[in-house]
Design an enzyme around this catalytic site. Structure first.
Site, PDB file in Angstrom:
ATOM      1  CB  SER A 167      -0.919   0.120   1.158  1.00 38.05           C
ATOM      2  OG  SER A 167      -1.638  -1.058   1.415  1.00 38.05           O
TER       3      SER A 167
ATOM      4  CD  GLU B  78      -2.691   3.959  -6.241  1.00 39.04           C
ATOM      5  OE1 GLU B  78      -2.616   5.092  -6.308  1.00 39.04           O
ATOM      6  OE2 GLU B  78      -2.702   3.188  -5.221  1.00 39.04           O
TER       7      GLU B  78
ATOM      8  CG  ASN C 209      -3.620   3.410   0.662  1.00 40.76           C
ATOM      9  OD1 ASN C 209      -4.471   3.847   0.820  1.00 40.76           O
ATOM     10  ND2 ASN C 209      -2.912   2.548   0.405  1.00 40.76           N
TER      11      ASN C 209
HETATM   12  N1  LIG Z   1      -6.152  -4.121   3.856  1.00 45.81           N
HETATM   13  C1  LIG Z   1      -6.297  -3.203   2.800  1.00 45.81           C
HETATM   14  O1  LIG Z   1      -7.416  -2.362   2.749  1.00 45.81           O
HETATM   15  C2  LIG Z   1      -5.408  -3.286   1.818  1.00 45.81           C
HETATM   16  C3  LIG Z   1      -5.570  -2.495   0.483  1.00 45.81           C
HETATM   17  C4  LIG Z   1      -4.477  -2.660  -0.660  1.00 45.81           C
HETATM   18  C5  LIG Z   1      -3.502  -3.225  -0.275  1.00 45.81           C
HETATM   19  N2  LIG Z   1      -3.006  -3.833   1.055  1.00 45.81           N
HETATM   20  C6  LIG Z   1      -1.531  -4.497   1.053  1.00 45.81           C
HETATM   21  O2  LIG Z   1      -1.817  -5.895   0.965  1.00 45.81           O
HETATM   22  C7  LIG Z   1      -0.675  -6.360   1.897  1.00 45.81           C
HETATM   23  C8  LIG Z   1      -1.533  -7.514   2.705  1.00 45.81           C
HETATM   24  O3  LIG Z   1      -2.784  -6.859   3.595  1.00 45.81           O
HETATM   25  P1  LIG Z   1      -3.963  -7.539   4.020  1.00 45.81           P
HETATM   26  O4  LIG Z   1      -4.932  -6.529   4.404  1.00 45.81           O
HETATM   27  O5  LIG Z   1      -4.391  -8.723   3.215  1.00 45.81           O
HETATM   28  O6  LIG Z   1      -3.198  -8.115   5.268  1.00 45.81           O
HETATM   29  P2  LIG Z   1      -3.951  -9.282   6.382  1.00 45.81           P
HETATM   30  O7  LIG Z   1      -3.186  -9.250   7.548  1.00 45.81           O
HETATM   31  O8  LIG Z   1      -5.254  -9.686   6.043  1.00 45.81           O
HETATM   32  O9  LIG Z   1      -3.020 -10.503   5.633  1.00 45.81           O
HETATM   33  C9  LIG Z   1      -1.583 -10.747   5.630  1.00 45.81           C
HETATM   34  C10 LIG Z   1      -1.317 -12.073   5.387  1.00 45.81           C
HETATM   35  O10 LIG Z   1       0.255 -12.074   5.158  1.00 45.81           O
HETATM   36  C11 LIG Z   1       0.722 -13.370   5.952  1.00 45.81           C
HETATM   37  N3  LIG Z   1       2.078 -13.318   5.994  1.00 45.81           N
HETATM   38  C12 LIG Z   1       2.717 -12.682   6.942  1.00 45.81           C
HETATM   39  N4  LIG Z   1       3.913 -12.966   6.624  1.00 45.81           N
HETATM   40  C13 LIG Z   1       4.250 -13.894   5.798  1.00 45.81           C
HETATM   41  C14 LIG Z   1       5.295 -14.616   5.180  1.00 45.81           C
HETATM   42  N5  LIG Z   1       6.316 -14.473   5.742  1.00 45.81           N
HETATM   43  N6  LIG Z   1       4.872 -15.559   4.092  1.00 45.81           N
HETATM   44  C15 LIG Z   1       3.749 -15.649   3.885  1.00 45.81           C
HETATM   45  N7  LIG Z   1       2.764 -14.912   4.097  1.00 45.81           N
HETATM   46  C16 LIG Z   1       2.807 -14.186   5.285  1.00 45.81           C
HETATM   47  C17 LIG Z   1      -0.256 -13.246   7.183  1.00 45.81           C
HETATM   48  O11 LIG Z   1      -0.160 -14.688   7.623  1.00 45.81           O
HETATM   49  C18 LIG Z   1      -1.551 -13.041   6.657  1.00 45.81           C
HETATM   50  O12 LIG Z   1      -2.354 -13.910   6.129  1.00 45.81           O
HETATM   51  C19 LIG Z   1      -0.173  -5.357   2.780  1.00 45.81           C
HETATM   52  O13 LIG Z   1       1.046  -5.068   1.997  1.00 45.81           O
HETATM   53  C20 LIG Z   1      -1.197  -4.159   2.672  1.00 45.81           C
HETATM   54  O14 LIG Z   1      -0.582  -2.911   2.697  1.00 45.81           O
HETATM   55  C21 LIG Z   1      -3.957  -3.830   1.890  1.00 45.81           C
END
Ligand SMILES: NC(=O)c1ccc[n+]([C@@H]2O[C@H](COP(=O)([O-])OP(=O)(O)OC[C@H]3O[C@@H](n4cnc5c(N)ncnc54)[C@H](O)[C@@H]3O)[C@@H](O)[C@H]2O)c1
Length: 291
Positions: free
Chosen positions: A119, A152, A190
């Site tokens: 993000s 994006e 963001n």
């Molecule tokens: N939540 C949002 O609205 C949003 C929107 C766009 C982008 N993002 C980005 O997407 C990414 C994930 O966010 P999310 O909301 O899905 O978070 P989340 O907490 O729901 O999921 C993250 C997942 O990553 C896994 N993980 C952590 N370390 C790991 C590793 N070493 N190997 C494999 N898996 C691993 C965790 O176990 C978890 O299941 C982040 O970079 C976040 O910034 C989030």
């Protein structure tokens, strides 16, 4: 570059959503997370979300079962070796992402393209941790992925045109709309959205309004579809904090200072909807404001 098989790292809110839309678009998908449990939960959530789409008439039952048949779990990063594109969607923490790339690259097909769903973190800096900065790109989906139209696309300094074109073709096949952002902290969405959410948390912290008052004010007074605190819970407060920290460090301006109340909620493990509690408590029948 022809993409047929997509590997996704992280089976959380975003990784699951990305797997969902990729499978529906006909890609073979491998989903990886830190444990078999998390992969299983991720796949079950995708199945539940697709089943809801069937119930509401947005998807046929055959499309659902065909798409689910295209998703497989990948217990190790080496299981992603044959993928044409790997999208990293793990926790928003640069150290975590760096470790993943360091482990992944040696076994990955040298021709494969690598993308991150970060993000906020610099694409150029993440790309430099890999063996293929020219094949590395930011593909930033919005949450919830099956619903939100925008993606994006962010090039790092070394991203080659062929990678950029392949990323655009991939996103177009997912039926999403592309916006191209330059590689600056938190890109476009963001950079604008998170300071507003952080300001809403300061408004709560300073006692200007309650959780309900702030969310109602922005829903009815600014015509936002959901209040900023509800949205923060939806994004995940850990993710919100990480993005504010990236903005604060990357742009060196005190206006991006994360609100201490946001820090406190994250320290408490009150990470929003995914944790059952954030600015609202989701453990009962209806969400209840925590302040
Ligand atoms: N939540 C949002 O609205 C949003 C929107 C766009 C982008 N993002 C980005 O997407 C990414 C994930 O966010 P999310 O909301 O899905 O978070 P989340 O907490 O729901 O999921 C993250 C997942 O990553 C896994 N993980 C952590 N370390 C790991 C590793 N070493 N190997 C494999 N898996 C691993 C965790 O176990 C978890 O299941 C982040 O970079 C976040 O910034 C989030």
């Amino acid at each position: 570059m022809t993409i047929q098989t997509v590997g996704i790292i992280g089976a959380g809110q975003m990784g699951g959503g990305i797997a969902h839309v990729c499978a529906l678009a006909g890609y073979k998908v491998f989903l990886h997370d830190i444990s078999p449990d998390r992969i299983e939960t991720g796949i079950a959530t995708i199945n539940g979300n697709m089943a809801r789409q069937v119930t509401s008439g947005k998807l046929g039952e055959k499309e659902r079962s065909d798409a689910m048949g295209r998703i497989a779990g990948a217990e190790t990063l080496a299981d992603l070796a044959t993928c044409d594109l790997v999208i990293e969607a793990a926790t928003e923490d640069e150290t975590v992402k760096r470790k993943i790339f360091a482990q992944l690259c040696p076994t990955l097909n040298p021709e494969a393209m690598l993308a991150t769903n970060t993000s906020s973190i610099s694409i150029t800096r993440l790309a430099a941790q890999t063996d293929r900065p020219e094949r590395f790109i930011g593909i930033h989906f919005m949450n919830p992925v099956p619903v939100m139209k925008l993606v994006e696309v962010v090039r790092g300094i070394a991203t080659e045109d062929v990678t950029f074109e392949a990323a655009k073709a991939f996103v177009t096949r997912l039926d999403k709309t592309i916006t191209v952002a330059e590689d600056f902290p938190a890109f476009i969405v963001n950079r604008i959205l998170l300071p507003m959410i952080n300001e809403a948390i300061y408004t709560l912290y300073e006692g200007v309004g309650s959780v309900e008052a702030i969310d109602t004010a922005m829903k009815l007074g600014a015509n936002h579809p959901m209040g900023p605190l509800q949205l923060a819970d939806f994004i995940g407060l850990d993710t919100c904090l990480s993005i504010m920290q990236v903005l604060y460090d990357g742009l060196a301006d005190s206006k991006y200072r994360p609100c201490p109340l946001l820090v406190k909620y994250v320290e408490a493990g009150w990470l929003g909807r995914k944790a059952g509690r954030g600015f609202y408590d989701y453990r009962g029948e209806h969400p209840v404001p925590t302040r």
